[in-house]
Design an enzyme around this catalytic site. Structure first.
Site, PDB file in Angstrom:
ATOM      1  N   CYS A 242      -9.173 -12.254   1.541  1.00 40.91           N
ATOM      2  CA  CYS A 242      -9.090 -10.939   0.893  1.00 40.91           C
ATOM      3  C   CYS A 242      -8.575 -11.038  -0.538  1.00 40.91           C
ATOM      4  O   CYS A 242      -8.522 -10.043  -1.255  1.00 40.91           O
ATOM      5  CB  CYS A 242      -8.156 -10.029   1.687  1.00 40.91           C
ATOM      6  SG  CYS A 242      -6.436 -10.584   1.698  1.00 40.91           S
ATOM      7  N   GLY A 243      -8.174 -12.218  -0.964  1.00 45.42           N
ATOM      8  CA  GLY A 243      -7.657 -12.389  -2.320  1.00 45.42           C
ATOM      9  C   GLY A 243      -6.164 -12.580  -2.389  1.00 45.42           C
ATOM     10  O   GLY A 243      -5.630 -13.030  -3.399  1.00 45.42           O
TER      11      GLY A 243
END
Length: 289
Positions: A242-243
């Site tokens: 998701c980063g």
């Protein structure tokens, strides 16, 4: 003659060299997750646990509750798009373990309506980079700054694959944050066995065909033939993270670049329709400086 103290025996303050980090990981790799957590409590500064209340994070919460009466506080990033079952689980954990949970949401947004008024509907479809930044990366960095966090415990495991396949017990990210991964070497089977043996609370969706749970718009039930522990997450997309555990500075730069491109495109379209926009191009509608 004084006894030489190796890096693993001192409170880490940073910076830590690659050689020192390798020595620490060599020693931590021989320990059990419980022992790695014990080491983290003793040696890592300003330690918190970040969690989305997945199974591995829940095992960590349970272990820490048995280890100390003052476990590291929890940080939960509320994207505003979690399943209700996930939010229910947050409250179950809060009541069962009596632990502090610091909840952080996208900047200046308390509700989905506020978020979509600011960023538009389905931002995750318009720009995954910007979405990941504003719902996960920026809130996490804000939490770390406001709470004085210098170290975090994660629930990542090598067996989850992707970028996690080479995971080490201890990492230091681009901002200097220590990341402790006590379950790096554990399999899903070991996590599941602990959950069952200790009756640890779990997300009700896991009993409804979901293998891994994130935001409702990017999570599906795993189907026949789906492989991997995170099957059903970002299905059909070449995406495994998701980063949150990517390079912060690269994520921020990519999000700002994407934002600027979209604003320039919007202005070009407005000009073509005879309604030019005269205000200066912003430096951060989505992404704060």
């Amino acid at each position: 003659m004084p006894v030489e103290i190796t890096p693993v025996d001192v409170v880490l303050q940073g910076p830590v060299s690659e050689e020192e980090l390798a020595a620490i990981n060599e020693q931590l790799s021989s320990l059990s997750p419980y022992e790695v957590l014990q080491w983290g409590i003793k040696h890592l500064p300003a330690l918190y646990q970040t969690t989305a209340f997945g199974l591995t994070g829940l095992v960590g919460i349970d272990m820490l509750s048995k280890m100390t009466s003052t476990p590291p506080p929890l940080i939960f990033l509320d994207t505003l798009y979690h399943f209700q079952e996930t939010l229910d689980l947050v409250e179950q954990v809060r009541k069962r373990y009596g632990i502090d949970i610091a909840v952080y949401k996208p900047d200046a947004c308390e509700t989905v309506e506020q978020f979509e008024a600011r960023y538009g509907e389905k931002l995750w479809e318009m720009s995954e980079e910007v979405y990941d930044y504003v719902v996960k990366v920026e809130p996490a960095q804000r939490a770390y700054q406001e709470l004085g966090v210098r170290s975090i415990i994660t629930g990542r495991r090598a067996s989850q694959g992707g970028a996690r396949s080479t995971l080490q017990p201890l990492e230091i990210d681009a901002t200097g944050l220590f990341k402790l991964n006590p379950f790096a070497s554990w399999s899903f089977g070991q996590i599941k066995a602990y959950i069952d043996e200790h009756n640890v609370p779990r997300n009700a969706l896991l009993d409804q065909g979901y293998r891994s749970v994130g935001d409702w718009h990017s999570t599906q039930k795993s189907g026949d033939g789906d492989a991997g522990e995170r099957a059903g997450r970002w299905k059909g997309r070449n995406k495994t993270e998701c980063g949150l555990h990517k390079d912060y500075f690269k994520m921020k730069l990519a999000a700002k670049k994407k934002q600027r491109e979209e604003e320039l495109q919007f202005r070009d379209e407005a000009r073509a329709m005879g309604s030019p926009i005269d205000t200066p191009i912003s430096d951060g509608v989505y992404v704060s400086a």
